[in-house]
Design a protein around this motif. Structure first.
Motif, short mmCIF file in Angstrom:
data_model
loop_
_atom_site.label_atom_id
_atom_site.label_comp_id
_atom_site.label_asym_id
_atom_site.label_seq_id
_atom_site.Cartn_x
_atom_site.Cartn_y
_atom_site.Cartn_z
N HIS A 142 -27.51 -40.45 20.01
CA HIS A 142 -27.25 -38.86 19.73
C HIS A 142 -28.35 -38.11 20.46
O HIS A 142 -27.89 -37.20 21.06
N LEU A 161 -27.61 -38.02 24.27
CA LEU A 161 -26.35 -37.08 24.32
C LEU A 161 -26.71 -35.45 24.28
O LEU A 161 -26.34 -34.71 24.94
N LYS A 162 -27.59 -35.36 23.33
CA LYS A 162 -28.18 -33.79 22.92
C LYS A 162 -28.80 -33.59 24.15
O LYS A 162 -28.56 -32.27 24.48
N GLU A 163 -29.43 -34.36 24.81
CA GLU A 163 -30.61 -34.07 25.57
C GLU A 163 -29.89 -33.73 27.04
O GLU A 163 -30.02 -32.71 27.66
N ILE A 164 -28.71 -34.22 27.29
CA ILE A 164 -27.92 -33.79 28.75
C ILE A 164 -26.75 -33.13 28.09
O ILE A 164 -25.88 -32.54 29.10
N GLY A 165 -26.76 -32.39 26.94
CA GLY A 165 -25.56 -31.52 26.41
C GLY A 165 -24.39 -32.23 26.30
O GLY A 165 -23.47 -31.34 26.55
N ARG A 166 -24.14 -33.25 25.88
CA ARG A 166 -22.90 -33.86 25.65
C ARG A 166 -22.60 -34.50 24.35
O ARG A 166 -21.91 -35.33 24.11
N ALA A 167 -23.42 -33.88 23.24
CA ALA A 167 -23.38 -34.22 21.89
C ALA A 167 -22.39 -33.73 21.16
O ALA A 167 -22.51 -32.83 20.32
N HIS A 168 -20.85 -33.79 21.59
CA HIS A 168 -19.74 -33.00 21.03
C HIS A 168 -19.08 -34.14 20.54
O HIS A 168 -18.38 -35.10 21.19
N LYS A 182 -13.08 -29.92 21.54
CA LYS A 182 -14.15 -29.51 22.54
C LYS A 182 -14.32 -30.03 23.86
O LYS A 182 -13.58 -31.35 24.00
N GLY A 216 -15.66 -32.19 26.86
CA GLY A 216 -16.72 -33.44 26.90
C GLY A 216 -16.89 -34.11 25.65
O GLY A 216 -17.94 -34.69 25.26
#
Length: 460
Positions: free
Chosen positions: A410, A413-420, A425, A427
């Protein structure tokens, strides 16, 4: 020697490494001579007994002289000769014990000698206790057996007195052609007996892991005493009748060797109960392969467990059969631990009952986890990620994953902006994927270079 006596705490698997005699007989014996040779001093005396009135007629003067010399040299022998001359009334008190192992063995027992050590227990009670399970005998018999064992422990195993003492209880395997003289007297591993036991050898050939089996209390001592063709084969045929294939028998016996100890009639009562609840033969066969511990449970315990879970999660009959045929471990699992997980979800994290039911239907093994050490820590991570209880009821498999793995993935994914984790939504990433797959496969599915993910882990 006595087998089940070794069930006492801190006693290893014992087997005699010197000869074993029958119980001190009224008409025969088998004692050491003073020179250390193993012989029967009554071999000649038995031939001189001519009448049933126990009158001794010495036919050969040389034999008579040799007998007299033995009587003068050995005090134990004198005592045994006196027993031979005991009157007929005392002889009526002698009992016969038959040890049913392979073939019946019967011998006349001198009750006077036996009662010195077991004054309040009959021969039958003592033999039944030591050849089955000490836990099943009454407290009085257990106490006398303990006292007897303590006296034996104080003796030198190479002494004549130890030989006489240990012969008071007949060994159930004395006629099974096991090389007891070569067996180690005490061992912490059942592997020491494989060379001498055909039963253990054939169990290994079936795929049974004896290193795992010996972790079960008392089972190693039990298996060493079993005859494969008579005691083990019927259980194997019964398992095949239940639908267990040959390649699965080793796994079943490794995970539950107590099947070999319980009688087939008891196992069948559990099977009959499940059939009465409309479990099919195919379901029962799969349950035995996946987790056979339920077979050794009492029918009342199984019925109580299924009723509790059906009421707790509001299940239909079909749902009960489907869940427990797929996950039979829940039948034998500690009910308090199941209740603890339910309490944690409902009272602490405020899951609704309908959500808890959905979690149980989709991933029932969550309720076999430890509530405090496993489920609680995972819920804390997911709550910090902003995952709602409704989302968790829809994707409960993430509650089975390692919370460290979920947290790291997590964070990446949050670091690369994909924690969706919302499918509406762009991605979108499946919440369950955080706890699934190996690193290589997860990076491939996420279309992420593995090098980037591994570099991120080093910076944590």
């Amino acid at each position: 020697m006595f087998s089940k006596l070794v069930l006492r705490q801190r006693r290893g698997v014992n087997a005699p490494c010197v000869r074993l005699t029958a119980l001190i007989h009224s008409d025969s014996g088998n004692l050491f001579t003073k020179s250390g040779e193993q012989r029967d001093p009554f071999e000649d005396l038995a031939k001189t007994i001519d009448t049933p009135n126990d009158s001794l007629k010495v036919k050969d003067s040389k034999k008579a002289g040799s007998v007299e010399n033995i009587l003068k040299e050995d005090k134990i022998l004198n005592e045994c000769v006196e027993i031979i001359h005991c009157d007929s009334k005392e002889n009526e008190n002698h009992q016969k014990v038959t040890t049913a192992v392979g073939s019946s063995l019967s011998s006349t027992i001198n009750t006077r000698k036996f009662n010195n050590f077991f004054p309040n227990s009959s021969v039958t009670e003592v033999l039944k206790a030591v050849n089955s399970d000490l836990r099943s005998c009454n407290a009085q018999t257990f106490s006398e057996i303990n006292t007897y064992l303590d006296k034996v422990d104080k003796l030198d195993p190479d002494s004549e007195e130890w030989d006489v003492m240990t012969s008071l209880i007949a060994h159930p395997d004395e006629n099974r052609e096991i090389k007891y003289d070569l067996l180690p007297r005490v061992s912490s591993s059942v592997g020491s007996y494989i060379e001498y036991s055909e039963t253990l050898q054939k169990l290994v050939m079936l795929g049974v892991d004896l290193s795992a089996v010996e972790e079960f209390p008392f089972i190693a001592n039990f298996l060493i005493r079993q005859d494969f063709n008579r005691d083990i084969v019927p259980k194997l045929l019964y398992l095949k009748d239940l639908g267990v294939y040959d390649h699965n028998i080793g796994q079943v016996l490794t995970t539950n060797p107590y099947i070999l100890e319980d009688p087939i009639d008891k196992l069948q009562t559990v099977v009959d109960y499940l059939k009465s609840k409309r479990f099919t033969a195919d379901m029962i066969g799969k349950m035995v392969v996946r987790h056979s511990m339920f077979l050794i449970m009492e029918v009342g315990q199984i019925d109580s467990k299924l009723g509790m879970l059906q009421k707790m999660f509001h299940l239909t009959g079909d749902q009960v059969r489907e869940i427990f045929s797929t996950h039979p471990v829940l039948i034998s699992h500690n009910r308090k631990k199941i209740q603890d997980v339910h309490f944690l979800l409902h009272n602490i994290w405020e899951f609704e009952k309908s959500q808890i039911r959905a979690i149980f239907l989709k991933c029932p093994l969550i309720f076999a986890e430890d509530a405090k050490k496993a489920v609680q820590s995972r819920l804390e991570i997911l709550h910090a990620m902003g995952i709602t209880t409704q989302k968790l009821s829809e994707c409960p498999a993430v509650l089975m994953a390692s919370h460290h793995q979920v947290r790291r993935r997590h964070a990446f994914l949050k670091e690369i902006g994909r924690a969706h984790y919302d499918p509406e939504k762009a991605g979108y990433v499946s919440l369950e994927s955080l706890g699934m797959y190996s690193v290589d496969k997860w990076c491939w599915k996420m279309n992420i270079p593995k090098e980037h993910y591994m570099k991120f882990l080093k910076t944590e």
